[in-house]
Design an enzyme around this catalytic site. Structure first.
Site, PDB file in Angstrom:
ATOM      1  N   GLU A  62       0.839  -1.206   0.000  1.00 35.10           N
ATOM      2  CA  GLU A  62       0.000   0.000   0.000  1.00 35.10           C
ATOM      3  C   GLU A  62       0.874   1.256   0.000  1.00 35.10           C
ATOM      4  O   GLU A  62       0.596   2.218  -0.733  1.00 35.10           O
ATOM      5  CB  GLU A  62      -0.919   0.013   1.220  1.00 35.10           C
ATOM      6  CG  GLU A  62      -1.857   1.217   1.211  1.00 35.10           C
ATOM      7  CD  GLU A  62      -2.535   1.470   2.544  1.00 35.10           C
ATOM      8  OE1 GLU A  62      -3.738   1.782   2.537  1.00 35.10           O
ATOM      9  OE2 GLU A  62      -1.856   1.373   3.592  1.00 35.10           O
ATOM     10  N   TRP A  84      -8.256  -2.020   0.002  1.00 30.44           N
ATOM     11  CA  TRP A  84      -9.057  -0.915  -0.533  1.00 30.44           C
ATOM     12  C   TRP A  84     -10.223  -1.415  -1.389  1.00 30.44           C
ATOM     13  O   TRP A  84     -10.944  -0.620  -2.001  1.00 30.44           O
ATOM     14  CB  TRP A  84      -8.188   0.029  -1.364  1.00 30.44           C
ATOM     15  CG  TRP A  84      -7.364   0.974  -0.548  1.00 30.44           C
ATOM     16  CD1 TRP A  84      -6.135   0.748  -0.006  1.00 30.44           C
ATOM     17  CD2 TRP A  84      -7.710   2.315  -0.178  1.00 30.44           C
ATOM     18  NE1 TRP A  84      -5.693   1.854   0.665  1.00 30.44           N
ATOM     19  CE2 TRP A  84      -6.632   2.835   0.577  1.00 30.44           C
ATOM     20  CE3 TRP A  84      -8.827   3.128  -0.424  1.00 30.44           C
ATOM     21  CZ2 TRP A  84      -6.651   4.129   1.093  1.00 30.44           C
ATOM     22  CZ3 TRP A  84      -8.826   4.420   0.094  1.00 30.44           C
ATOM     23  CH2 TRP A  84      -7.747   4.904   0.845  1.00 30.44           C
ATOM     24  N   TYR A 148      -4.698   9.444  -1.537  1.00 33.56           N
ATOM     25  CA  TYR A 148      -3.348   9.751  -1.064  1.00 33.56           C
ATOM     26  C   TYR A 148      -2.291   9.871  -2.152  1.00 33.56           C
ATOM     27  O   TYR A 148      -1.538  10.849  -2.203  1.00 33.56           O
ATOM     28  CB  TYR A 148      -2.908   8.689  -0.046  1.00 33.56           C
ATOM     29  CG  TYR A 148      -3.779   8.627   1.168  1.00 33.56           C
ATOM     30  CD1 TYR A 148      -3.668   9.557   2.190  1.00 33.56           C
ATOM     31  CD2 TYR A 148      -4.734   7.612   1.299  1.00 33.56           C
ATOM     32  CE1 TYR A 148      -4.479   9.494   3.309  1.00 33.56           C
ATOM     33  CE2 TYR A 148      -5.555   7.548   2.422  1.00 33.56           C
ATOM     34  CZ  TYR A 148      -5.426   8.494   3.415  1.00 33.56           C
ATOM     35  OH  TYR A 148      -6.238   8.434   4.513  1.00 33.56           O
ATOM     36  N   CYS A 201      -7.913   9.967   5.900  1.00 31.10           N
ATOM     37  CA  CYS A 201      -7.922   9.887   7.360  1.00 31.10           C
ATOM     38  C   CYS A 201      -6.592  10.387   7.914  1.00 31.10           C
ATOM     39  O   CYS A 201      -6.564  11.165   8.861  1.00 31.10           O
ATOM     40  CB  CYS A 201      -8.171   8.452   7.818  1.00 31.10           C
ATOM     41  SG  CYS A 201      -9.811   7.841   7.391  1.00 31.10           S
ATOM     42  N   ARG A 221      -6.927  12.614  11.244  1.00 33.12           N
ATOM     43  CA  ARG A 221      -8.196  13.194  11.701  1.00 33.12           C
ATOM     44  C   ARG A 221      -9.129  12.136  12.273  1.00 33.12           C
ATOM     45  O   ARG A 221      -9.947  12.409  13.152  1.00 33.12           O
ATOM     46  CB  ARG A 221      -8.907  13.912  10.547  1.00 33.12           C
ATOM     47  CG  ARG A 221      -9.366  12.965   9.439  1.00 33.12           C
ATOM     48  CD  ARG A 221     -10.334  13.589   8.450  1.00 33.12           C
ATOM     49  NE  ARG A 221     -10.712  12.617   7.429  1.00 33.12           N
ATOM     50  CZ  ARG A 221     -11.736  11.772   7.549  1.00 33.12           C
ATOM     51  NH1 ARG A 221     -12.489  11.774   8.632  1.00 33.12           N
ATOM     52  NH2 ARG A 221     -12.005  10.907   6.581  1.00 33.12           N
ATOM     53  N   ASP A 224      -9.518   4.373  12.960  1.00 36.39           N
ATOM     54  CA  ASP A 224     -10.148   3.102  13.329  1.00 36.39           C
ATOM     55  C   ASP A 224      -9.112   2.348  14.163  1.00 36.39           C
ATOM     56  O   ASP A 224      -8.183   1.742  13.625  1.00 36.39           O
ATOM     57  CB  ASP A 224     -10.517   2.355  12.045  1.00 36.39           C
ATOM     58  CG  ASP A 224     -11.039   0.938  12.279  1.00 36.39           C
ATOM     59  OD1 ASP A 224     -10.943   0.436  13.411  1.00 36.39           O
ATOM     60  OD2 ASP A 224     -11.510   0.325  11.306  1.00 36.39           O
TER      61      ASP A 224
END
Length: 319
Positions: A62, A84, A148, A201, A221, A224
């Site tokens: 990733e 994803w 991203y 995130c 921000r 999980d």
């Protein structure tokens, strides 16, 4: 302040013991705290959690996907990385071109309805196969928008040009290590409402050079805590190692600052299982020393050594 894996375990306990009950966009429900920080000394081991097995190959593939500026899950699927999939699949089943079984709220339904789960699994496998083997289909339904990779490598300007933030920050570290502007941001207000499968995130990160060591602080921000945060810790630790390697620096700290840190209501049992386990020593990261640029690293150039952990703990993804 706790360090090492204890810092993460303390976060879990803090959310369980003091978190507020909150609703969320997935309709799952969470326990949540606002504002939390963890610190990891990267010289003392690579922070891959040991109280449950965390797959390094998924984290590494990733991160390479981000570094390459890619935003299509086709690259990830070719490395058998499925983290994803749900967001791309959601775009597919909500499109006018989709004519299969009703997949509304597939994330929750697949956890509670065995018959639906079997149907969902079949549709997901068909979707993945088409993404890998049909470039035109992948281009249309595998792309997650300005997530991203694009923000890091091709931030859009008002003049219609792009900024390679990652390349610029590496050059800045090399030529002006004492700068307070070694920053990369993924939060683009123009793209958030309409051009991202999932708004970022982990929104921004900053590097800091002192005494020949490179440190990184991430502001996230939304975290999980059970599923996402362990990946984020290892991913940004790996990014720090890679950039330090290119810039001929040692690694310092990874500081993880969280805004809304939450545990989903259907993860509480799993978190308690993890908290009852005893942490082990962190492993070490081995990089191919012949690679001189972060942009040239491939999967085979990174290796985790002496990783011992408890078994994996499964939990559903909230989409």
């Amino acid at each position: 302040m706790a360090t090492g894996e204890q810092a993460y375990l303390d976060l879990c306990r803090t959310v369980l013991e003091t978190g507020s009950k909150k609703e969320d966009r997935t309709n799952t429900g969470t326990l949540s705290v606002f504002g939390h920080q963890m610190r990891f000394d990267l010289s003392q081991g690579f922070p891959l959690l040991t109280t449950k097995r965390v797959p390094f190959r998924l984290i590494a593939s990733e991160l390479l996907w981000f570094i390459k500026g890619d935003t299509n899950i086709q690259y990830l699927l070719k490395y058998n990385n499925n983290i994803w999939n749900e967001w791309a699949f959601k775009q597919w089943v909500e499109s006018e071109a989709y004519s299969g079984p009703d997949m509304t709220d597939f994330g929750n339904r697949s956890q509670t309805d065995a018959q639906f789960h079997e149907l969902y699994s079949i549709e997901m496998e068909k979707f993945k196969e088409k993404i890998v083997n049909d470039d035109a289909f992948a281009e249309k339904y595998g792309n997650l928008g300005s997530v991203y990779g694009q923000q890091w490598r091709a931030w859009k300007t008002s003049q219609g040009e792009t900024i390679d933030q990652l390349k610029q920050v590496i050059e800045s570290i090399k030529v002006n290590p004492d700068s307070r502007r070694h920053m990369v941001t993924a939060w683009n207000p123009e793209d958030v409402p309409s051009n991202m499968a999932l708004p970022p995130c982990h929104t921004m990160f900053q590097f800091y050079v002192a005494e020949g060591k490179l440190s990184c602080q991430l502001y996230q921000r939304s975290g999980d805590v059970f599923l996402g945060v362990p990946f984020n810790i290892a991913s940004y630790a790996l990014l720090t190692h890679l950039i330090a390697h290119e810039c001929n620096l040692e690694v310092g700290e990874f500081i993880h600052t969280l805004g809304d840190a939450h545990i989903y209501s259907n993860h509480i049992e799993q978190v308690n299982t993890q908290l009852n386990r005893t942490p082990m020593n962190f492993p070490t990261l081995k990089l191919n020393q012949s690679i001189t640029s972060i942009f040239d690293f491939e999967m085979e150039d990174m290796e985790i050594v002496n990783y011992e952990s408890h078994s994996a703990i499964k939990a559903p993804v909230a989409v």
